[in-house]
Design a protein around this motif. Structure first.
Motif, PDB file in Angstrom:
ATOM      1  N   VAL B 262     -22.903  37.404-146.018  1.00 36.44           N
ATOM      2  CA  VAL B 262     -21.481  37.372-146.789  1.00 36.44           C
ATOM      3  C   VAL B 262     -22.957  35.947-147.028  1.00 36.44           C
ATOM      4  CG1 VAL B 262     -19.780  35.230-146.249  1.00 36.44           C
ATOM      5  CG2 VAL B 262     -20.075  38.162-145.231  1.00 36.44           C
ATOM      6  N   HIS B 263     -23.150  35.272-146.615  1.00 37.45           N
ATOM      7  CA  HIS B 263     -24.101  34.242-146.126  1.00 37.45           C
ATOM      8  C   HIS B 263     -24.959  34.287-146.944  1.00 37.45           C
ATOM      9  CE1 HIS B 263     -20.836  32.370-144.116  1.00 37.45           C
ATOM     10  NE2 HIS B 263     -21.180  33.765-142.847  1.00 37.45           N
ATOM     11  N   TYR B 264     -25.978  35.371-146.318  1.00 39.26           N
ATOM     12  CA  TYR B 264     -27.497  35.078-147.851  1.00 39.26           C
ATOM     13  C   TYR B 264     -28.437  34.414-146.962  1.00 39.26           C
ATOM     14  CZ  TYR B 264     -24.961  38.390-150.789  1.00 39.26           C
ATOM     15  OH  TYR B 264     -23.496  39.452-151.410  1.00 39.26           O
ATOM     16  N   ARG B 265     -27.891  34.508-145.812  1.00 40.95           N
ATOM     17  CA  ARG B 265     -29.024  32.886-144.887  1.00 40.95           C
ATOM     18  C   ARG B 265     -28.325  32.591-143.639  1.00 40.95           C
ATOM     19  NH1 ARG B 265     -27.586  26.866-148.267  1.00 40.95           N
ATOM     20  NH2 ARG B 265     -25.844  27.483-149.010  1.00 40.95           N
ATOM     21  N   TYR B 266     -28.783  32.109-142.820  1.00 39.24           N
ATOM     22  CA  TYR B 266     -28.515  31.630-141.842  1.00 39.24           C
ATOM     23  C   TYR B 266     -28.002  29.644-141.767  1.00 39.24           C
ATOM     24  CZ  TYR B 266     -26.891  30.422-137.453  1.00 39.24           C
ATOM     25  OH  TYR B 266     -26.956  29.866-135.998  1.00 39.24           O
ATOM     26  N   LEU B 267     -26.964  29.957-141.865  1.00 38.99           N
ATOM     27  CA  LEU B 267     -26.397  28.235-141.640  1.00 38.99           C
ATOM     28  C   LEU B 267     -26.007  28.516-140.085  1.00 38.99           C
ATOM     29  CD1 LEU B 267     -25.102  27.012-144.926  1.00 38.99           C
ATOM     30  CD2 LEU B 267     -22.588  28.881-144.277  1.00 38.99           C
ATOM     31  N   ASP B 268     -26.287  26.808-140.303  1.00 42.53           N
ATOM     32  CA  ASP B 268     -25.580  26.722-138.516  1.00 42.53           C
ATOM     33  C   ASP B 268     -24.307  26.434-138.599  1.00 42.53           C
ATOM     34  OD1 ASP B 268     -26.741  25.488-136.692  1.00 42.53           O
ATOM     35  OD2 ASP B 268     -26.494  22.802-137.413  1.00 42.53           O
ATOM     36  N   GLN B 269     -23.730  27.252-137.773  1.00 39.35           N
ATOM     37  CA  GLN B 269     -22.308  26.918-137.552  1.00 39.35           C
ATOM     38  C   GLN B 269     -21.736  27.636-138.225  1.00 39.35           C
ATOM     39  OE1 GLN B 269     -20.837  22.736-136.330  1.00 39.35           O
ATOM     40  NE2 GLN B 269     -22.537  22.383-136.196  1.00 39.35           N
ATOM     41  N   PHE B 270     -21.730  28.900-138.931  1.00 39.47           N
ATOM     42  CA  PHE B 270     -22.023  29.127-139.945  1.00 39.47           C
ATOM     43  C   PHE B 270     -19.819  30.474-139.350  1.00 39.47           C
ATOM     44  CE2 PHE B 270     -24.463  33.004-137.478  1.00 39.47           C
ATOM     45  CZ  PHE B 270     -22.914  33.865-137.621  1.00 39.47           C
ATOM     46  N   SER B 271     -20.566  30.974-137.457  1.00 41.06           N
ATOM     47  CA  SER B 271     -19.433  31.641-136.880  1.00 41.06           C
ATOM     48  C   SER B 271     -18.247  30.381-136.798  1.00 41.06           C
ATOM     49  CB  SER B 271     -19.909  31.963-135.845  1.00 41.06           C
ATOM     50  OG  SER B 271     -19.006  32.606-135.043  1.00 41.06           O
ATOM     51  N   PRO B 272     -17.414  31.120-137.106  1.00 46.54           N
ATOM     52  CA  PRO B 272     -15.884  30.499-136.294  1.00 46.54           C
ATOM     53  C   PRO B 272     -15.204  31.202-135.098  1.00 46.54           C
ATOM     54  CG  PRO B 272     -15.624  32.091-138.195  1.00 46.54           C
ATOM     55  CD  PRO B 272     -17.104  32.313-137.783  1.00 46.54           C
ATOM     56  N   GLY B 273     -16.563  31.304-134.105  1.00 47.27           N
ATOM     57  CA  GLY B 273     -15.953  31.746-133.053  1.00 47.27           C
ATOM     58  C   GLY B 273     -15.429  32.975-133.023  1.00 47.27           C
ATOM     59  N   TYR B 274     -16.477  34.063-133.830  1.00 50.09           N
ATOM     60  CA  TYR B 274     -16.102  35.569-133.697  1.00 50.09           C
ATOM     61  C   TYR B 274     -16.643  36.359-132.632  1.00 50.09           C
ATOM     62  CZ  TYR B 274     -16.078  35.471-138.693  1.00 50.09           C
ATOM     63  OH  TYR B 274     -15.978  35.661-140.080  1.00 50.09           O
ATOM     64  N   GLY B 275     -17.331  35.881-131.475  1.00 52.16           N
ATOM     65  CA  GLY B 275     -17.766  36.130-130.515  1.00 52.16           C
ATOM     66  C   GLY B 275     -16.485  35.861-129.075  1.00 52.16           C
ATOM     67  N   TYR B 276     -15.494  35.054-129.763  1.00 52.75           N
ATOM     68  CA  TYR B 276     -14.499  34.704-128.530  1.00 52.75           C
ATOM     69  C   TYR B 276     -13.588  35.714-129.308  1.00 52.75           C
ATOM     70  CZ  TYR B 276     -17.684  30.770-126.565  1.00 52.75           C
ATOM     71  OH  TYR B 276     -18.155  30.178-125.916  1.00 52.75           O
ATOM     72  N   ASP B 277     -13.618  35.786-130.199  1.00 55.26           N
ATOM     73  CA  ASP B 277     -12.069  36.406-130.949  1.00 55.26           C
ATOM     74  C   ASP B 277     -12.261  37.908-130.896  1.00 55.26           C
ATOM     75  OD1 ASP B 277     -10.843  34.183-132.358  1.00 55.26           O
ATOM     76  OD2 ASP B 277     -12.359  34.617-133.946  1.00 55.26           O
ATOM     77  N   SER B 278     -13.814  37.810-130.894  1.00 50.71           N
ATOM     78  CA  SER B 278     -14.076  39.471-130.537  1.00 50.71           C
ATOM     79  C   SER B 278     -13.291  40.085-129.026  1.00 50.71           C
ATOM     80  CB  SER B 278     -15.336  39.903-130.528  1.00 50.71           C
ATOM     81  OG  SER B 278     -16.087  39.303-129.229  1.00 50.71           O
ATOM     82  N   ILE B 279     -13.044  39.291-128.528  1.00 49.19           N
ATOM     83  CA  ILE B 279     -12.382  39.120-126.783  1.00 49.19           C
ATOM     84  C   ILE B 279     -11.202  39.946-126.748  1.00 49.19           C
ATOM     85  CG2 ILE B 279     -12.749  38.676-124.554  1.00 49.19           C
ATOM     86  CD1 ILE B 279     -14.448  36.604-124.961  1.00 49.19           C
ATOM     87  N   THR B 280     -10.241  38.925-127.160  1.00 48.61           N
ATOM     88  CA  THR B 280      -9.144  39.519-127.949  1.00 48.61           C
ATOM     89  C   THR B 280      -8.998  40.723-128.315  1.00 48.61           C
ATOM     90  OG1 THR B 280      -9.104  37.085-128.291  1.00 48.61           O
ATOM     91  CG2 THR B 280      -6.880  38.448-128.715  1.00 48.61           C
TER      92      THR B 280
END
Lengths: 317, 358
Positions: B262-280
């Motif tokens: 998607v981003h083709y680089r590491y974008l600071d703060q790119f994750s909109p909370g995927y880690g927390y959403d994944s729990i749900t």
């Protein structure tokens, strides 16, 4: 720079002042969670309740013009969220950690959502009136004391008294005995005619009440604004403080002070040591890493209530 | 009638999950209504934003990719009694590590992309070993320790992006990764990329591991009853360490796939909370890899649908986190929903005679 000079410029009386100022919210949340955990319930939603407390206090203070009404509203909202948690964790007997996580997510979402609904744009509330700071004339002449305790928030007094009051309640009153019994051996408590479920409910609500106040302190006393991520892990640090302090008033209070000190130190180091010598991110991560080291038992601690996190089941025949 | 009743009873877990989601949406609808928004209109924009045309569908699927991989990460841990709430932090570290490999090395595509994904996964896995060790050997509640560890990971990646890797332009990000390290885009004009195949592999891997191998059997045994598992000679500590490591690896992989696709680089703060959403996602999917496909689709749609909704109806995007919280709360309280559900399905029968027939 001379090493001694640096040390001197870090450990000043204003660091002590900042420690007290910062630890107040952690003390409220930590003391509240201590009550909850003593009854055998582990409420991981403290962070979220603090966030909703901070949000409610700022919003109500903004619309009524009175931070006192804001404080009251924050406590009420804290209790209401606590009621949701208590119902799911105690009555429905859900996994307490997951219920706590749900409360945390719910509060992050709800405060963020309502903030946007009420103030349209930006991650902040408008600036609000704050609770008064207390200035004592007599303290002006006492060295050290005047620099550390004078001109602190009015909430400093309940925060400092709370551990003492809770010590008395825990160990010198029947309520304390019932509370501790609910966490250690609820079945024995049921035998003497006290309902462990009622006691756990009260303990969770009391804990949430103080978490709400701890959050309110952040937005209407320590600062004068609510911003979306303002609690920033303080609720989780309060949980760690309860574990670190062995779920006992004096221990938890000392742990909260310690974490407050770490946070104050982190702010001071950021200003004293220039960024090119040492990254500020290291200091910002410091309280969390230290918390983990403490939780990991690299510093000695004993265990909490025996029946923690277990839902209470009536004796099966 | 008898057949439907049996069918409903047999699949009560799935229906409970669906009911939990429906209840959450009703609560959110009431909230929208009471804050002066029109929930019906909002739902319309949400549906068209998520599924309205092929572009939107492709974008929804692209959101499913990180959610599903991260949800599988949570599932593998949770099945072995390891609740990894540190997926967000592990995902960030995995993404950053893979980005560094992606822009720092010059390799043929056959080697570059796999190496990048592998290092990303490894970074997440190694970071997860900290809470794993703390849990297994120091009895530290992993939910608390993993939440705590998300903060240092956030500060660390932020620092590296700002101070160590070269900055190109004003956005805090690493340089772009080489062409050889990128997933092919499958649908120009959208974010859908070939990482979807990696995602499917991950789902299959988790399914076979948990259902078809003795290692998976042992891990599930630990999750069901530690003492019984120990009694049967299963090395409980080792299995929990392994589950945590695998969970961290998949979290890191989720981050790496986002970078490569998607981003083709590491974008600071790119994750909109995927880690927390994944729990749900994992919990709604009943901690089942196949179930997670459905719930990840739902929450992927939520992520894309909410964007249109936010633009057209002035409903803040923070609604997603709120929905997550309410869903997790209902899923946590599922025994209540389940009881209610069974009562409806079985008619007015009380519980007592049920037990005798069972």
């Amino acid at each position: 720079m001379d090493f001694l000079e640096v040390i001197k410029s870090i450990f000043t009386l204003s660091l002590a002042y900042a420690t007290v100022r910062i630890c107040i919210s952690i003390v409220f949340a930590g003391m509240g969670e201590m009550i909850t955990e003593r009854s055998g319930v582990f409420n991981m939603g403290v962070e979220g309740i603090m966030l909703m407390g901070a949000f409610t206090a700022a919003v109500v203070a903004h619309f009524t013009g009175s931070p006192w009404i804001g404080l009251l509203a924050a406590a009420v909202v804290g209790v209401l969220i606590g009621l949701i948690f208590a119902f799911v964790a105690i009555t429905v007997k859900a996994n307490q950690a997951i219920a706590g996580l749900a409360i945390y997510l719910l509060c992050v979402g709800l405060s963020g959502y309502l903030l946007q609904v009420l103030f349209a744009h930006g991650g902040n509330s408008p600036k609000v009136e704050t609770l008064p700071k207390i200035h004592f004339g007599f303290m002006e002449h006492i060295p050290v004391i005047k620099d550390v305790f004078n001109d602190q928030s009015v909430l400093m007094f309940p925060a400092l008294l709370l551990p003492i009051i809770l010590y008395i309640v825990f160990y010198k009153t029947p309520w304390g005995t019932w509370l501790r019994a609910a966490g250690e051996n609820p079945k024995a408590l049921a035998v003497v005619g006290k309902n462990p479920i009622t006691i756990r409910y009260i303990a969770v609500l009391a804990g949430s009440f103080f978490a709400g106040i701890g959050g309110a302190y952040l937005s209407i006393s320590q600062t004068s604004i609510f911003s979306e991520k303002m609690v920033n892990g303080r609720g989780f640090i309060a949980l760690a403080a309860v574990i670190f302090g062995n779920v006992k008033p004096a221990g938890v209070f000392a742990a909260c002070m310690f974490f407050g000190f770490m946070d104050a130190l982190q702010f001071t180091l950021q200003t004293v040591i220039p960024d090119q010598y040492f990254p500020r991110e290291v200091f910002m991560a410091l309280p969390y890493i230290l918390t983990l080291l403490i939780l990991g038992g690299f510093i000695k601690r004993s265990s909490g209530p025996a029946d923690i996190s277990n839902p209470y089941e009536k004796e099966s025949r | 009638m008898g057949k439907t009743r049996k069918y409903l009873e047999k699949n009560q877990a799935a229906f409970t999950s669906i009911l939990a989601v429906l209840l959450a949406f009703i609560v959110v609808g009431v909230l929208l209504f009471s804050t002066g928004r029109n929930p019906i209109e909002a739902f319309g924009y949400f549906m068209s934003g998520a599924f309205g045309n092929t572009y939107n569908i492709a974008n929804t699927v692209s959101r499913v990719i990180p959610l599903l991989i991260a949800a599988i990460a949570f599932i593998i841990g949770a099945k072995c009694s390891v609740f990894n709430v540190g997926i967000e932090g592990q995902l960030l570290l995995g993404a950053l590590t893979s980005a560094v490999i992606g822009f720092g090395l010059d390799l043929p595509p056959v080697a570059h992309l796999p190496l990048m994904l592998l290092t990303g996964a490894l970074a997440g896995g190694l970071y997860a070993l900290i809470p794993a060790w703390l849990k297994v050997y120091r009895k530290v509640n992993e939910i608390l320790s993993t939440i705590m560890l998300n903060y240092p990971a956030f500060f660390f990646t932020h620092y590296i992006v700002l101070n160590v890797t070269p900055l190109e332009g004003v956005i805090p990000a690493t340089p772009f990764i080489k062409e050889s390290a990128r997933f092919i885009n499958l649908f120009p004009g959208t974010r859908l990329h070939a990482g979807i195949f990696v995602t499917l592999l991950v789902v299959l891997f988790a399914y076979f591991l948990l259902q078809k191998t003795s290692l998976g059997y042992e891990m599930r045994a630990v999750g069901l009853n530690k003492e019984a598992a120990r009694f049967h000679g299963i090395p409980v500590e080792k299995r929990m360490m392994l589950a945590f490591f695998m969970s961290g690896c998949l979290a890191g992989l989720a981050g790496a796939v986002e970078v490569a696709g998607v981003h083709y680089r590491y974008l600071d703060q790119f994750s909109p909370g995927y880690g927390y959403d994944s729990i749900t996602v994992a919990m709604v999917g009943l901690l089942n890899p196949i179930g997670a496909i459905f719930s990840a689709t739902l929450f992927g749609a939520l992520k894309t649908g909410i964007l249109d909704m936010a633009v057209f109806t002035a409903i803040p995007r923070q609604l997603v986190t709120l929905i997550n919280g309410i869903v997790v709360l209902f899923v946590a309280a599922k025994s209540m929903i389940q009881n209610g559900f069974l009562r409806v399905v079985k008619g007015k029968q009380s519980d007592a005679p049920e037990k005798e027939t069972a």
